[in-house]
Scaffold this motif. Structure first.
Motif, PDB file in Angstrom:
ATOM      1  N   ALA A 100       5.177   7.494   0.093  1.00 44.06           N
ATOM      2  CA  ALA A 100       5.516   6.499   1.112  1.00 44.06           C
ATOM      3  C   ALA A 100       4.791   5.210   0.788  1.00 44.06           C
ATOM      4  CB  ALA A 100       5.121   6.998   2.500  1.00 44.06           C
ATOM      5  N   SER A 101       5.379   4.093   1.203  1.00 43.48           N
ATOM      6  CA  SER A 101       4.746   2.810   0.945  1.00 43.48           C
ATOM      7  C   SER A 101       5.193   1.801   1.991  1.00 43.48           C
ATOM      8  CB  SER A 101       5.077   2.299  -0.454  1.00 43.48           C
ATOM      9  OG  SER A 101       6.468   2.051  -0.571  1.00 43.48           O
ATOM     10  N   LEU A 102       4.430   0.732   2.096  1.00 46.92           N
ATOM     11  CA  LEU A 102       4.780  -0.358   2.996  1.00 46.92           C
ATOM     12  C   LEU A 102       4.162  -1.654   2.493  1.00 46.92           C
ATOM     13  CD1 LEU A 102       1.964  -1.005   4.676  1.00 46.92           C
ATOM     14  CD2 LEU A 102       2.714   0.904   6.080  1.00 46.92           C
ATOM     15  N   TYR A 103       4.707  -2.752   3.008  1.00 50.64           N
ATOM     16  CA  TYR A 103       4.153  -4.074   2.747  1.00 50.64           C
ATOM     17  C   TYR A 103       3.361  -4.457   3.978  1.00 50.64           C
ATOM     18  CZ  TYR A 103       3.990  -9.093   1.744  1.00 50.64           C
ATOM     19  OH  TYR A 103       3.590 -10.379   1.515  1.00 50.64           O
ATOM     20  N   TRP A 137       7.138  -6.214  -3.248  1.00 50.79           N
ATOM     21  CA  TRP A 137       8.176  -5.251  -3.616  1.00 50.79           C
ATOM     22  C   TRP A 137       7.520  -3.891  -3.743  1.00 50.79           C
ATOM     23  CZ3 TRP A 137      13.177  -5.450  -3.251  1.00 50.79           C
ATOM     24  CH2 TRP A 137      13.947  -4.492  -3.903  1.00 50.79           C
ATOM     25  N   CYS A 138       7.545  -3.134  -2.676  1.00 53.61           N
ATOM     26  CA  CYS A 138       6.707  -1.942  -2.566  1.00 53.61           C
ATOM     27  C   CYS A 138       7.451  -0.667  -2.935  1.00 53.61           C
ATOM     28  CB  CYS A 138       6.113  -1.848  -1.171  1.00 53.61           C
ATOM     29  SG  CYS A 138       5.188  -3.309  -0.700  1.00 53.61           S
ATOM     30  N   SER A 190       7.722  -5.130   7.937  1.00 55.53           N
ATOM     31  CA  SER A 190       8.003  -3.990   8.802  1.00 55.53           C
ATOM     32  C   SER A 190       8.691  -2.836   8.080  1.00 55.53           C
ATOM     33  CB  SER A 190       8.878  -4.423   9.979  1.00 55.53           C
ATOM     34  OG  SER A 190      10.094  -4.969   9.502  1.00 55.53           O
ATOM     35  N   ASP A 191       9.180  -3.096   6.873  1.00 59.81           N
ATOM     36  CA  ASP A 191       9.882  -2.046   6.140  1.00 59.81           C
ATOM     37  C   ASP A 191       8.915  -1.004   5.609  1.00 59.81           C
ATOM     38  OD1 ASP A 191      12.301  -4.342   4.680  1.00 59.81           O
ATOM     39  OD2 ASP A 191      12.264  -3.314   6.615  1.00 59.81           O
ATOM     40  N   LYS A 192       9.375   0.225   5.632  1.00 59.94           N
ATOM     41  CA  LYS A 192       8.607   1.334   5.097  1.00 59.94           C
ATOM     42  C   LYS A 192       9.518   2.137   4.185  1.00 59.94           C
ATOM     43  CE  LYS A 192       5.807   1.377   9.268  1.00 59.94           C
ATOM     44  NZ  LYS A 192       5.413   2.114  10.489  1.00 59.94           N
ATOM     45  N   TYR A 193       8.945   2.710   3.172  1.00 56.58           N
ATOM     46  CA  TYR A 193       9.713   3.395   2.154  1.00 56.58           C
ATOM     47  C   TYR A 193       9.189   4.812   2.001  1.00 56.58           C
ATOM     48  CZ  TYR A 193      10.536  -1.530   1.306  1.00 56.58           C
ATOM     49  OH  TYR A 193      10.832  -2.857   1.473  1.00 56.58           O
ATOM     50  N   TYR A 194      10.122   5.740   1.861  1.00 57.94           N
ATOM     51  CA  TYR A 194       9.759   7.153   1.765  1.00 57.94           C
ATOM     52  C   TYR A 194      10.505   7.835   0.635  1.00 57.94           C
ATOM     53  CZ  TYR A 194       7.906   6.486   6.477  1.00 57.94           C
ATOM     54  OH  TYR A 194       7.198   6.040   7.569  1.00 57.94           O
ATOM     55  N   MET A 241       0.854  -1.181   0.000  1.00 61.21           N
ATOM     56  CA  MET A 241       0.000   0.000   0.000  1.00 61.21           C
ATOM     57  C   MET A 241       0.892   1.234   0.000  1.00 61.21           C
ATOM     58  SD  MET A 241      -3.456  -0.614   2.152  1.00 61.21           S
ATOM     59  CE  MET A 241      -4.230   0.708   1.215  1.00 61.21           C
ATOM     60  N   GLY A 242       0.482   2.203  -0.758  1.00 57.89           N
ATOM     61  CA  GLY A 242       1.306   3.394  -0.867  1.00 57.89           C
ATOM     62  C   GLY A 242       0.500   4.674  -0.923  1.00 57.89           C
ATOM     63  N   TRP A 243       1.188   5.737  -0.621  1.00 62.22           N
ATOM     64  CA  TRP A 243       0.653   7.086  -0.782  1.00 62.22           C
ATOM     65  C   TRP A 243       1.401   7.769  -1.923  1.00 62.22           C
ATOM     66  CZ3 TRP A 243      -3.640   8.843   1.455  1.00 62.22           C
ATOM     67  CH2 TRP A 243      -4.082   8.230   2.637  1.00 62.22           C
ATOM     68  N   PHE A 244       0.653   8.369  -2.790  1.00 64.08           N
ATOM     69  CA  PHE A 244       1.203   9.136  -3.906  1.00 64.08           C
ATOM     70  C   PHE A 244       0.612  10.536  -3.845  1.00 64.08           C
ATOM     71  CE2 PHE A 244       3.127   5.771  -6.575  1.00 64.08           C
ATOM     72  CZ  PHE A 244       2.656   4.667  -5.903  1.00 64.08           C
TER      73      PHE A 244
END
Length: 124
Positions: free
Chosen positions: A49-52, A103-104, A56-60, A34-37
């Motif tokens: 931002a996104s996460l699986y 793969w987020c 526990s990993d989060k991406y920004y 799930m992500g925010w655009f």
């Protein structure tokens, strides 16, 4: 039918905070990205931002690191974006989206389902 519904947008002065919410329903996967655009006025949409959901990993995006926090509540099928220290350049339409797989990254073509968006406006 998959539905994503965002809420929480609004107008705020620079330095302020907002919390966006997104509730997903009808999605058949147990775990997914799930992500925010966001799409600033006159610009292309880009990942924030996104996460699986099962990890526990989060991406920004670099532009929001240290200011925005993505989180989820699996019991509510909800995704959140806490936005602090907002800047005028954070202004735009914010969308949440869901993608199968783990793969987020921010590749829009992988996100098959999108919400209608919620507007965030940051005044200077």
């Amino acid at each position: 039918q998959v539905q994503l519904v965002e809420s929480g947008g609004g107008s705020v002065q620079a330095g302020g905070s907002l919390r966006l919410s997104c509730v997903i329903s009808g999605y058949g996967y147990r775990s997914y990205c799930m992500g925010w655009f966001r799409q600033p006025p006159g610009n292309e949409r880009a990942g924030v931002a996104s996460l699986y959901t099962a990890g526990s990993d989060k991406y920004y995006a670099d532009s929001v690191k240290g200011r925005f926090t993505i989180a989820q509540d699996r019991s509510k099928s909800a995704l959140y974006l806490q936005m602090n220290s907002l800047k005028p350049e954070d202004t735009g339409m914010y969308y949440c989206a869901a993608a199968p797989g783990s793969w987020c990254d921010f590749k829009e073509t992988e996100y098959l389902h999108w919400g209608q968006g919620t507007q965030v406006t940051v005044g200077s």
